[in-house]
Design a protein around this motif. Structure first.
Motif, PDB file in Angstrom:
ATOM      1  N   TYR A  17       0.788  -1.209   0.070  1.00  0.00           N
ATOM      2  CA  TYR A  17      -0.041   0.007   0.270  1.00  0.00           C
ATOM      3  C   TYR A  17       0.823   1.254   0.042  1.00  0.00           C
ATOM      4  N   LEU A  18       1.973   1.083   0.774  1.00  0.00           N
ATOM      5  CA  LEU A  18       2.702   2.344   0.872  1.00  0.00           C
ATOM      6  C   LEU A  18       3.392   2.558  -0.631  1.00  0.00           C
ATOM      7  N   ASP A  19       3.798   1.601  -1.091  1.00  0.00           N
ATOM      8  CA  ASP A  19       4.376   1.739  -2.319  1.00  0.00           C
ATOM      9  C   ASP A  19       3.613   2.375  -3.536  1.00  0.00           C
ATOM     10  N   GLN A  20       2.266   2.388  -3.365  1.00  0.00           N
ATOM     11  CA  GLN A  20       1.482   3.164  -4.331  1.00  0.00           C
ATOM     12  C   GLN A  20       1.617   4.590  -4.176  1.00  0.00           C
ATOM     13  N   TYR A  21       2.117   5.130  -2.909  1.00  0.00           N
ATOM     14  CA  TYR A  21       2.055   6.593  -2.672  1.00  0.00           C
ATOM     15  C   TYR A  21       3.507   7.068  -2.604  1.00  0.00           C
ATOM     16  N   ILE A  22       4.578   6.410  -1.968  1.00  0.00           N
ATOM     17  CA  ILE A  22       5.951   6.720  -1.782  1.00  0.00           C
ATOM     18  C   ILE A  22       6.900   5.839  -2.532  1.00  0.00           C
ATOM     19  N   VAL A  23       7.784   6.644  -3.146  1.00  0.00           N
ATOM     20  CA  VAL A  23       8.848   6.041  -4.049  1.00  0.00           C
ATOM     21  C   VAL A  23      10.178   5.683  -3.174  1.00  0.00           C
ATOM     22  N   GLY A  24      10.708   4.725  -3.306  1.00  0.00           N
ATOM     23  CA  GLY A  24      11.873   4.200  -2.673  1.00  0.00           C
ATOM     24  C   GLY A  24      11.757   4.148  -1.177  1.00  0.00           C
ATOM     25  N   GLN A  25      12.536   4.387  -0.589  1.00  0.00           N
ATOM     26  CA  GLN A  25      12.621   4.158   0.985  1.00  0.00           C
ATOM     27  C   GLN A  25      12.334   2.730   1.519  1.00  0.00           C
ATOM     28  N   LEU A  57      13.450  10.868  -7.663  1.00  0.00           N
ATOM     29  CA  LEU A  57      12.768  12.146  -7.975  1.00  0.00           C
ATOM     30  C   LEU A  57      12.103  12.329  -9.076  1.00  0.00           C
ATOM     31  N   ARG A  58      12.624  11.459 -10.000  1.00  0.00           N
ATOM     32  CA  ARG A  58      11.674  11.506 -11.272  1.00  0.00           C
ATOM     33  C   ARG A  58      10.442  10.632 -11.316  1.00  0.00           C
ATOM     34  N   GLN A  59      10.704   9.267 -10.607  1.00  0.00           N
ATOM     35  CA  GLN A  59       9.491   8.570 -10.391  1.00  0.00           C
ATOM     36  C   GLN A  59       8.462   9.306  -9.564  1.00  0.00           C
ATOM     37  N   ILE A  60       8.741  10.171  -8.333  1.00  0.00           N
ATOM     38  CA  ILE A  60       7.963  10.802  -7.556  1.00  0.00           C
ATOM     39  C   ILE A  60       7.109  11.847  -8.600  1.00  0.00           C
ATOM     40  N   LEU A  61       7.734  12.364  -9.469  1.00  0.00           N
ATOM     41  CA  LEU A  61       6.800  13.089 -10.296  1.00  0.00           C
ATOM     42  C   LEU A  61       5.643  12.520 -11.182  1.00  0.00           C
ATOM     43  N   ASN A 112      -0.895  10.043  -6.217  1.00  0.00           N
ATOM     44  CA  ASN A 112      -1.183  11.161  -5.782  1.00  0.00           C
ATOM     45  C   ASN A 112       0.184  11.973  -6.545  1.00  0.00           C
ATOM     46  N   ALA A 113       0.838  11.522  -7.756  1.00  0.00           N
ATOM     47  CA  ALA A 113       1.827  12.242  -8.089  1.00  0.00           C
ATOM     48  C   ALA A 113       1.545  13.774  -8.350  1.00  0.00           C
ATOM     49  N   ILE A 114       2.738  14.610  -8.334  1.00  0.00           N
ATOM     50  CA  ILE A 114       2.384  15.953  -8.626  1.00  0.00           C
ATOM     51  C   ILE A 114       1.702  16.370 -10.012  1.00  0.00           C
ATOM     52  N   THR A 115       2.376  15.725 -11.119  1.00  0.00           N
ATOM     53  CA  THR A 115       1.874  16.004 -12.570  1.00  0.00           C
ATOM     54  C   THR A 115       0.571  15.243 -12.590  1.00  0.00           C
ATOM     55  N   ARG A 116      -0.008  14.322 -12.060  1.00  0.00           N
ATOM     56  CA  ARG A 116      -1.370  13.775 -12.160  1.00  0.00           C
ATOM     57  C   ARG A 116      -2.205  14.777 -11.479  1.00  0.00           C
ATOM     58  N   GLY A 121      10.597  20.119  -2.729  1.00  0.00           N
ATOM     59  CA  GLY A 121      10.869  21.115  -3.946  1.00  0.00           C
ATOM     60  C   GLY A 121      10.263  20.945  -5.174  1.00  0.00           C
ATOM     61  N   LEU A 122      10.017  19.757  -5.355  1.00  0.00           N
ATOM     62  CA  LEU A 122       9.218  19.461  -6.735  1.00  0.00           C
ATOM     63  C   LEU A 122       7.894  20.178  -7.034  1.00  0.00           C
ATOM     64  N   ARG A 123       7.183  20.203  -5.787  1.00  0.00           N
ATOM     65  CA  ARG A 123       6.008  20.880  -5.911  1.00  0.00           C
ATOM     66  C   ARG A 123       6.153  22.617  -6.089  1.00  0.00           C
ATOM     67  N   SER A 124       6.913  22.921  -5.447  1.00  0.00           N
ATOM     68  CA  SER A 124       7.311  24.496  -5.302  1.00  0.00           C
ATOM     69  C   SER A 124       7.956  24.771  -6.904  1.00  0.00           C
ATOM     70  N   ILE A 125       8.650  24.001  -7.531  1.00  0.00           N
ATOM     71  CA  ILE A 125       9.217  24.238  -8.760  1.00  0.00           C
ATOM     72  C   ILE A 125       7.839  24.234  -9.625  1.00  0.00           C
ATOM     73  N   VAL A 126       7.321  23.110  -9.609  1.00  0.00           N
ATOM     74  CA  VAL A 126       6.075  23.082 -10.663  1.00  0.00           C
ATOM     75  C   VAL A 126       5.093  24.371 -10.320  1.00  0.00           C
ATOM     76  N   GLU A 127       4.794  24.417  -9.372  1.00  0.00           N
ATOM     77  CA  GLU A 127       3.902  25.621  -9.218  1.00  0.00           C
ATOM     78  C   GLU A 127       4.259  26.873  -9.889  1.00  0.00           C
ATOM     79  N   THR A 128       5.720  27.224  -9.629  1.00  0.00           N
ATOM     80  CA  THR A 128       6.334  28.216 -10.251  1.00  0.00           C
ATOM     81  C   THR A 128       5.877  28.104 -11.597  1.00  0.00           C
ATOM     82  N   ILE A 129       6.302  27.023 -12.318  1.00  0.00           N
ATOM     83  CA  ILE A 129       6.214  27.081 -13.750  1.00  0.00           C
ATOM     84  C   ILE A 129       4.841  27.035 -14.248  1.00  0.00           C
TER      85      ILE A 129
END
Length: 432
Positions: free
Chosen positions: A92-100, A338-342, A347-351, A387-395
């Motif tokens: 279940y965690l793998d669906q939302y969290i990449v790695g770790q 980080l690329r996977q998290i996107l 709940n990926a940022i791009t989605r 930081g990915l969210r803040s960068i995408v939000e700015t873009i």
């Protein structure tokens, strides 16, 4: 002609010609007046008040003050017998969290054992199973809070996040340590039984580290004093909690909460703990027989060697380390993570942005070059996943402003657009 018989109250004996109102009973010639009804109601209320504990009254007042309604969906106060297995929790965690992966395994096992402990029959008490409180060590933006929040969502138990930096020793400006349980009560809609089986995530636990080893005449109000106060909560004891939070005063009504079955998960960046780890590891790698591989440990892998003695060196007292028996670490996110998290998690940022644009009837397309550019910027400024969210939000800010009024139904995000928007927003200068 016979005189009409007057009705009378079967309790006080007064007759209806005395100006009283009588309520008849199905029993013949049995009546009761309104005065006797009021008197009986008062007697019953006194009996109810004796059985209505002060804590029940405090909870009722707290619900009223917080706007809680009786019809509000309450958290499950019982323990689900079908506790997810550790493998299921990690999946279940793998669906939302990449790695770790290691951190997710540690938490899955600890949470599973904790709720198995709560599901243990009361009569089976030959061996008392102790709590498995958890502490997570890792840089900011690596997923500590998200892991705890996702596990609580899976188990459907009350869950709250508290910041350790606002806690101070009792009697000083700030929040008392017990006030962190107030938020758990509020999440559980003041259902004490449900709250006593919830999860509390204490963030920034490293910020209450002892300021130094040298004793001082001044008190460590936000450091060691807070750690000492947390001991009774972590180990398990009945704590008097102010229902509305804030400072406590002697005449304030309290709610008693037993923390024995509350799972505490602590997280912190522990900035600089790598030095303590490196010193401990390198002190054992001395001699002519030491090979190059063991003599030189990469800086990025220091966190994977964290041990309880390193937390003590950083400033946590031994008593609190002993009450956090499960220690795990989260590694810094590399470029692939980080690329996977996107793009990959549910709940990926791009989605999220794609869904926002779809609600306006616009198809949003992300080019691979744009995603790579965003990841490169996050690595450059060491911002982590947040930081990915803040960068995408700015873009996307200007695009989100203009697109709802634009007749076009498709928008493509390119690397050129990303660079142009970040430059116009002076993101490089602001991030330094």
């Amino acid at each position: 002609m016979a005189k009409k018989k007057l009705r009378h109250c079967s309790f006080c004996g007064r007759t209806e010609d005395m100006g009283i109102q009588l309520l008849p009973s199905p029993i013949d010639d049995a009546n009761i007046c309104t005065d006797c009804i009021e008197m009986a109601a008062g007697v019953l209320q006194m009996d109810l008040d004796d059985n209505f504990s002060e804590q029940d009254a405090t909870i009722a007042r707290a619900k009223a003050a917080s706007g809680s309604k009786a019809g509000k969906k309450a958290q499950n106060s019982g323990i689900n017998k079908n506790i997810p297995k550790p493998v299921e929790i990690k999946q279940y965690l793998d669906q939302y969290i990449v790695g770790q992966d290691q951190a997710k395994k540690y938490l899955a096992v600890a949470v599973y054992n904790h709720y198995k402990r709560l599901a243990q029959p009361l009569e089976d008490n030959d061996v008392e199973i102790e709590k498995s409180n958890i502490i997570m060590v890792g840089p900011t933006g690596t997923g500590k809070t998200l892991i705890a929040k996702t596990i609580a969502k899976l188990l459907d138990v009350p869950f709250t996040i508290v910041d350790a930096t606002v806690l101070t020793q009792a009697g000083y400006v700030g929040e008392d340590i017990e006030s962190l349980l107030t938020r758990l009560l509020q999440v559980a809609d003041y259902d004490v039984k449900a709250a006593e089986k919830g999860i509390v995530f204490i963030d920034e636990i490293d910020k209450i580290a002892r300021k130094g080893d040298n004793p001082s005449i001044t008190r460590d109000v936000g450091g060691e004093g807070v750690q000492q106060g947390l001991l009774k909560l972590l180990e398990g004891s009945v704590v008097n909690v102010p229902p509305q939070g804030g400072r406590k005063h002697p005449e304030q009504p309290m709610i008693a909460v037993d923390t024995k079955n509350i799972l505490f998960i602590c997280g912190g960046a522990f900035e600089g703990i790598e030095q303590a780890i490196a010193h401990r590891l390198n002190s054992s790698f001395v001699g002519f027989s030491t090979d190059q591989k063991t003599r030189r440990i990469q800086r990025d892998s220091f966190m994977s060697h964290v041990a309880p003695q390193d937390l003590r060196t950083f400033g946590l007292i031994p008593e609190i380390i002993g009450r956090l028996p499960v220690l795990t670490h989260l590694l810094p996110l590399d470029r692939n993570a980080l690329r996977q998290i996107l793009t990959e998690p549910k709940n990926a940022i791009t989605r999220q942005y794609t869904k926002l644009f779809k609600m306006d009837g616009v198809e949003l397309v992300w080019e691979d070059s744009a995603l790579d550019y965003i990841v490169d910027k996050a690595i450059e400024f060491k911002l982590g996943a947040r930081g990915l969210r803040s960068i995408v939000e700015t873009i996307m800010m200007n695009t989100m402003f203009n697109m709802p009024s634009n007749p076009e139904n498709k928008f493509v995000v390119t690397a050129e657009l990303c660079q142009e928007q970040l430059d116009s927003a002076h993101f490089d200068a602001n991030a330094v």
